[in-house]
Design an enzyme around this catalytic site. Structure first.
Site, PDB file in Angstrom:
ATOM      1  N   ASP A  86      32.305 -14.867  34.218  1.00 16.73           N
ATOM      2  CA  ASP A  86      31.568 -13.849  34.407  1.00 16.73           C
ATOM      3  C   ASP A  86      32.471 -12.771  34.929  1.00 16.73           C
ATOM      4  O   ASP A  86      33.790 -13.180  35.264  1.00 16.73           O
ATOM      5  CB  ASP A  86      30.553 -14.155  35.656  1.00 16.73           C
ATOM      6  CG  ASP A  86      29.705 -13.042  36.097  1.00 16.73           C
ATOM      7  OD1 ASP A  86      29.725 -12.039  35.200  1.00 16.73           O
ATOM      8  OD2 ASP A  86      28.929 -13.030  36.770  1.00 16.73           O
TER       9      ASP A  86
ATOM     10  N   ARG B 240      17.151 -14.144  27.414  1.00 14.37           N
ATOM     11  CA  ARG B 240      16.493 -13.712  28.618  1.00 14.37           C
ATOM     12  C   ARG B 240      15.060 -13.255  28.559  1.00 14.37           C
ATOM     13  O   ARG B 240      14.231 -13.576  29.591  1.00 14.37           O
ATOM     14  CB  ARG B 240      17.396 -12.490  29.045  1.00 14.37           C
ATOM     15  CG  ARG B 240      18.623 -12.741  29.324  1.00 14.37           C
ATOM     16  CD  ARG B 240      19.148 -13.212  30.950  1.00 14.37           C
ATOM     17  NE  ARG B 240      18.085 -12.683  31.792  1.00 14.37           N
ATOM     18  CZ  ARG B 240      18.562 -11.856  32.679  1.00 14.37           C
ATOM     19  NH1 ARG B 240      19.898 -11.361  32.173  1.00 14.37           N
ATOM     20  NH2 ARG B 240      18.000 -11.265  33.632  1.00 14.37           N
TER      21      ARG B 240
ATOM     22  N   HIS C 281      21.302 -15.719  40.636  1.00 16.17           N
ATOM     23  CA  HIS C 281      20.779 -15.109  39.394  1.00 16.17           C
ATOM     24  C   HIS C 281      19.879 -16.139  38.569  1.00 16.17           C
ATOM     25  O   HIS C 281      20.588 -16.596  37.333  1.00 16.17           O
ATOM     26  CB  HIS C 281      22.007 -14.382  38.782  1.00 16.17           C
ATOM     27  CG  HIS C 281      21.406 -13.324  37.759  1.00 16.17           C
ATOM     28  ND1 HIS C 281      19.903 -13.143  37.313  1.00 16.17           N
ATOM     29  CD2 HIS C 281      22.037 -12.799  36.657  1.00 16.17           C
ATOM     30  CE1 HIS C 281      20.044 -12.088  36.299  1.00 16.17           C
ATOM     31  NE2 HIS C 281      21.356 -12.091  35.798  1.00 16.17           N
TER      32      HIS C 281
ATOM     33  N   CYS D 107      26.987 -14.120  30.927  1.00 13.67           N
ATOM     34  CA  CYS D 107      25.849 -13.317  31.248  1.00 13.67           C
ATOM     35  C   CYS D 107      25.908 -11.956  30.663  1.00 13.67           C
ATOM     36  O   CYS D 107      24.694 -11.273  30.540  1.00 13.67           O
ATOM     37  CB  CYS D 107      25.399 -13.646  32.592  1.00 13.67           C
ATOM     38  SG  CYS D 107      26.586 -12.587  33.830  1.00 13.67           S
TER      39      CYS D 107
ATOM     40  N   GLN E  97      18.870 -15.771  34.704  1.00 14.81           N
ATOM     41  CA  GLN E  97      20.099 -15.847  33.515  1.00 14.81           C
ATOM     42  C   GLN E  97      20.398 -17.129  33.295  1.00 14.81           C
ATOM     43  O   GLN E  97      20.448 -17.571  32.049  1.00 14.81           O
ATOM     44  CB  GLN E  97      21.263 -15.268  34.231  1.00 14.81           C
ATOM     45  CG  GLN E  97      22.605 -15.421  33.378  1.00 14.81           C
ATOM     46  CD  GLN E  97      22.410 -14.333  32.216  1.00 14.81           C
ATOM     47  OE1 GLN E  97      22.186 -13.247  32.342  1.00 14.81           O
ATOM     48  NE2 GLN E  97      22.563 -14.821  30.979  1.00 14.81           N
TER      49      GLN E  97
ATOM     50  N   ARG F 281      15.547  -6.796  41.600  1.00 15.34           N
ATOM     51  CA  ARG F 281      16.890  -6.953  41.601  1.00 15.34           C
ATOM     52  C   ARG F 281      17.472  -6.324  42.904  1.00 15.34           C
ATOM     53  O   ARG F 281      17.205  -5.109  42.952  1.00 15.34           O
ATOM     54  CB  ARG F 281      17.785  -6.364  40.412  1.00 15.34           C
ATOM     55  CG  ARG F 281      19.079  -6.260  40.580  1.00 15.34           C
ATOM     56  CD  ARG F 281      19.838  -5.851  39.073  1.00 15.34           C
ATOM     57  NE  ARG F 281      19.757  -7.220  38.474  1.00 15.34           N
ATOM     58  CZ  ARG F 281      20.582  -7.279  37.315  1.00 15.34           C
ATOM     59  NH1 ARG F 281      21.310  -6.223  36.875  1.00 15.34           N
ATOM     60  NH2 ARG F 281      20.455  -8.089  36.507  1.00 15.34           N
TER      61      ARG F 281
HETATM   62  N1   CP Z   1      23.108 -10.411  32.540  1.00 19.81           N
HETATM   63  C1   CP Z   1      22.241  -9.415  33.019  1.00 19.81           C
HETATM   64  O1   CP Z   1      21.730  -9.542  34.227  1.00 19.81           O
HETATM   65  O2   CP Z   1      22.636  -8.289  32.663  1.00 19.81           O
HETATM   66  P1   CP Z   1      22.006  -6.970  33.476  1.00 19.81           P
HETATM   67  O3   CP Z   1      22.927  -6.518  34.541  1.00 19.81           O
HETATM   68  O4   CP Z   1      22.439  -5.806  32.309  1.00 19.81           O
HETATM   69  O5   CP Z   1      20.701  -6.809  33.710  1.00 19.81           O
HETATM   70  N1  NVA Z   2      27.860 -11.390  38.889  1.00 25.29           N
HETATM   71  C1  NVA Z   2      27.578 -10.018  38.047  1.00 25.29           C
HETATM   72  C2  NVA Z   2      26.300 -10.560  37.268  1.00 25.29           C
HETATM   73  C3  NVA Z   2      25.696  -9.342  36.654  1.00 25.29           C
HETATM   74  C4  NVA Z   2      24.637  -9.676  35.742  1.00 25.29           C
HETATM   75  C5  NVA Z   2      27.069  -9.131  39.243  1.00 25.29           C
HETATM   76  O1  NVA Z   2      26.516  -9.583  40.261  1.00 25.29           O
HETATM   77  O2  NVA Z   2      27.375  -7.941  39.211  1.00 25.29           O
END
Ligand code: CP
Ligand code: NVA
Length: 308
Positions: free
Chosen positions: A225, A294, A134, A266, A137, A107
């Protein structure tokens, strides 16, 4: 060996096979405790590095648990702890990690970090979120929709709010799984036109709307989101809130979508901002199924990466 970098970069037939495998693996575990091993142990003897340069609850825990259920082991690393966070090149990091581990999930911030890591890695790399996409997800989201409503092909998905990284992966999925996609939000936060055109080129209907009530008419699924993503500067917070306020998902908007429409997010959510608690905890919501899925979807992704 396969990298799982994005939904639009993965063959549609492979994506479909992953969803089916995820569903089968979930069913096979029914009634077991979380820590119990799967009957099959396809990751036995494999070490998976989970690298986080941003916070995470779901991605961290579901990948870690998923590897263990399939017989593998994990090391969870934060970007700041690695030399990567202190000037070592991404390419060298990829070459070194490839000598120690069998798979890397990362990530990170800018997409080129992910792409360079994959280019120089001898082991599969999985995108656990970048500023731009992402994909893990949305594999869970497709699985969740189909659990509740059957095939997603030909259905109408409405994304409400910021055209962000999660929205981008939904657009990719529209093209690959064959569903129609409506984005409704302020023009300043439209999804990337490249991704809109890509979905349209794959034959699905993509609409860009400004009026939330009109957009959700006939929706099978309404998704939103957070209004401020992890990579967004806090200095833009107030402006984003002002722009996105008309796109809050609340009971009155869900009533326009109709009784059978599902609601997804998400997570993490900011209750009473992008979505009200009444919707999150209400009859349309499948947010915790999404979170659970997930785990199952990513287990199938990892098996595909290893070809096991
Ligand atoms: N939805 C998601 O990716 O959550 P986290 O940021 O907690 O991993
Ligand atoms: N759009 C959000 C998703 C988190 C899972 C971010 O990137 O922070």
């Amino acid at each position: 060996m396969n990298h799982f970098l994005d939904i639009h970069k993965t063959e549609a037939a492979d994506l479909r096979a992953m969803i089916e495998q995820a569903r089968a693996m979930k069913e096979a575990r029914a009634g077991r405790s979380r820590g119990a091993a799967d009957d099959e142990q396809p990751l036995a003897g494999r070490m998976v590095a989970l690298i986080f340069e941003k916070p995470s609850t779901r991605t961290r825990v579901s990948f870690d648990l998923g590897v263990r259920q399939m017989g593998g082991e994990t090391m969870v690393l934060s970007g700041a702890d690695l030399q990567l966070g202190h000037g070592e090149s991404i390419a060298d990091t990829a070459r070194v990690l490839s000598r120690y581990v069998d798979m890397i999930m990362i990530r990170t911030f800018e997409e080129p970090i992910l792409l360079e890591l994959a280019e120089h890695s001898d082991v599969p790399v999985i995108n656990g979120l970048t500023n731009r996409t992402h994909p893990c997800q949305i594999m869970a989201d497709v699985m969740t929709f189909e659990e509740h409503r059957g095939p997603i092909a030909g259905r109408k998905v409405v994304w409400c709010g910021d055209g962000n990284n999660v929205c981008a992966s939904f657009l990719h999925a529209a093209g690959q799984f064959g569903f129609d996609f409506t984005f409704v939000g302020p023009s300043e936060l439209d999804p990337e036109s490249e991704f809109v055109e890509l979905a349209r080129a794959r034959g699905v209907n993509v609409e860009i709307e400004r009026d939330a009530e009109r957009a959700v008419e006939g929706a099978d699924l309404v998704v939103t989101d957070t209004w401020v993503s992890m990579h967004d500067s806090q200095s833009t917070r107030q402006r984003r809130h002002n722009l996105l306020k008309p796109y809050q998902v609340n009971e009155s908007l869900m009533a326009k979508a109709g009784p059978d429409a599902l609601f997804m997010h998400c997570l993490p959510a900011h209750r009473e901002e992008e979505v009200t608690s009444a919707v999150m905890d209400g009859p349309h919501s499948v947010i915790f199924d999404e979170a659970e899925n997930r785990l199952h979807a990513q287990k199938a992704i990892m098996r595909w990466c290893f070809g096991v």
